[in-house]
Design a protein around this motif. Structure first.
Motif, PDB file in Angstrom:
ATOM      1  N   TRP A  86       0.848  -1.195   0.000  1.00 45.40           N
ATOM      2  CA  TRP A  86       0.000   0.000   0.000  1.00 45.40           C
ATOM      3  C   TRP A  86       0.885   1.247   0.000  1.00 45.40           C
ATOM      4  N   THR A  87       1.585   1.417  -1.101  1.00 44.52           N
ATOM      5  CA  THR A  87       2.461   2.577  -1.237  1.00 44.52           C
ATOM      6  C   THR A  87       1.686   3.733  -1.856  1.00 44.52           C
ATOM      7  N   ALA A  88       2.255   4.932  -1.754  1.00 40.08           N
ATOM      8  CA  ALA A  88       1.571   6.119  -2.273  1.00 40.08           C
ATOM      9  C   ALA A  88       1.314   6.004  -3.771  1.00 40.08           C
ATOM     10  N   GLY A  89       2.234   5.438  -4.520  1.00 44.75           N
ATOM     11  CA  GLY A  89       2.096   5.395  -5.969  1.00 44.75           C
ATOM     12  C   GLY A  89       1.236   4.262  -6.507  1.00 44.75           C
ATOM     13  N   SER A 127      -2.781  17.958   6.103  1.00 42.80           N
ATOM     14  CA  SER A 127      -3.535  17.324   5.032  1.00 42.80           C
ATOM     15  C   SER A 127      -2.829  17.522   3.693  1.00 42.80           C
ATOM     16  N   LEU A 128      -2.978  16.530   2.825  1.00 39.79           N
ATOM     17  CA  LEU A 128      -2.410  16.570   1.484  1.00 39.79           C
ATOM     18  C   LEU A 128      -3.548  16.472   0.469  1.00 39.79           C
ATOM     19  N   PRO A 129      -3.274  16.800  -0.802  1.00 44.51           N
ATOM     20  CA  PRO A 129      -4.318  16.667  -1.832  1.00 44.51           C
ATOM     21  C   PRO A 129      -4.897  15.253  -1.826  1.00 44.51           C
ATOM     22  N   PRO A 163       3.423  11.587  -2.749  1.00 45.39           N
ATOM     23  CA  PRO A 163       4.512  10.732  -2.251  1.00 45.39           C
ATOM     24  C   PRO A 163       4.803  10.907  -0.761  1.00 45.39           C
ATOM     25  N   LYS A 164       4.412  12.035  -0.178  1.00 48.68           N
ATOM     26  CA  LYS A 164       4.684  12.263   1.250  1.00 48.68           C
ATOM     27  C   LYS A 164       3.607  11.657   2.154  1.00 48.68           C
ATOM     28  N   ALA A 165       2.575  11.066   1.574  1.00 45.70           N
ATOM     29  CA  ALA A 165       1.461  10.529   2.356  1.00 45.70           C
ATOM     30  C   ALA A 165       1.914   9.413   3.288  1.00 45.70           C
ATOM     31  N   ALA A 199      -2.687   2.876   6.888  1.00 49.75           N
ATOM     32  CA  ALA A 199      -1.331   3.412   6.773  1.00 49.75           C
ATOM     33  C   ALA A 199      -0.811   3.212   5.360  1.00 49.75           C
ATOM     34  N   ILE A 200       0.004   4.165   4.914  1.00 41.86           N
ATOM     35  CA  ILE A 200       0.656   4.076   3.609  1.00 41.86           C
ATOM     36  C   ILE A 200       2.085   3.567   3.827  1.00 41.86           C
ATOM     37  N   ALA A 201       2.434   2.508   3.120  1.00 41.92           N
ATOM     38  CA  ALA A 201       3.757   1.903   3.291  1.00 41.92           C
ATOM     39  C   ALA A 201       4.816   2.736   2.589  1.00 41.92           C
ATOM     40  N   ARG A 202       6.017   2.727   3.155  1.00 41.79           N
ATOM     41  CA  ARG A 202       7.152   3.432   2.565  1.00 41.79           C
ATOM     42  C   ARG A 202       7.937   2.495   1.657  1.00 41.79           C
TER      43      ARG A 202
END
Length: 202
Positions: A86-89, A127-129, A163-165, A199-202
């Protein structure tokens, strides 16, 4: 007799002087020396801040019990994509299924007319877009039958994020229609809401 008394007095005086000199040589005890106590005290150090990221799907799935008036919903959430993927991209699928029950149950049916999710994205501080809200409007009237033993299943796919999520939050709304009587074409609208944080994985 006089010489013996003088001698005894002299010995006592010498002994007292020796004790006094001994005490003077020892100096001030450490527990009475305020200066040395304050100088030897360790200065406090700041502890690092540890931020915990909530993940309702940390074990791969979660189950919720929701209520909307006399309707009780049982909702199961899971993802076919492993949490470390579960990555941002990535495209991130969130699957869920629900079934309804009535208390009391007089024989009416329960329908799902619409389910929607408002998405919020965060980097842990701000918050992010976020992507546009996701919704499934029932294509049949009055809606999808969800009263046990029937159920509804769906998958919402979250697109690529900033990408910073570090986490994504979905506020889900379930719009329900309750038949007024077992033979009626009249329905009462009820709404149940839920929130899922992943959660978003790095």
């Amino acid at each position: 007799m006089i010489s013996r008394r003088v001698t005894s007095t002299a010995i006592a005086t010498i002994a007292a002087s020796a004790v006094l000199l001994g005490l003077t040589g020892c100096g001030t005890p450490p527990w009475l020396d305020k200066g040395s106590a304050s100088s030897s005290s360790p200065s406090p150090t700041a502890s690092p801040t540890i931020r915990t990221i909530t993940n309702d799907l940390a074990t791969g799935s979660t189950k919720r019990a929701l209520t909307a008036g006399s309707i009780g919903l049982t909702v199961n959430y899971w993802s076919d994509l492993a949490m470390d993927k579960w990555t941002a991209g990535a495209n991130k699928p969130l699957s869920f299924s629900l079934t309804g029950a009535l208390t009391p149950d007089d024989g009416q049916q329960v329908y799902l007319s619409k389910v929607s999710a408002v998405v919020a994205v965060s980097d842990g501080n701000k918050s992010l877009p976020a992507p546009a809200p996701i919704a499934d409007q029932a294509s049949i009237t009055p809606g999808y039958l969800i009263k046990t033993p029937y159920s509804y299943s769906q998958t919402f796919v979250l697109p690529a994020l900033d990408p910073k999520a570090t986490s994504v939050t979905l506020d889900l709304t379930y719009e329900l229609l309750l038949q007024s009587t077992p033979t009626s074409a009249q329905y009462a609208k009820q709404t149940a809401t839920d929130t899922i944080v992943i959660a978003i994985a790095r």
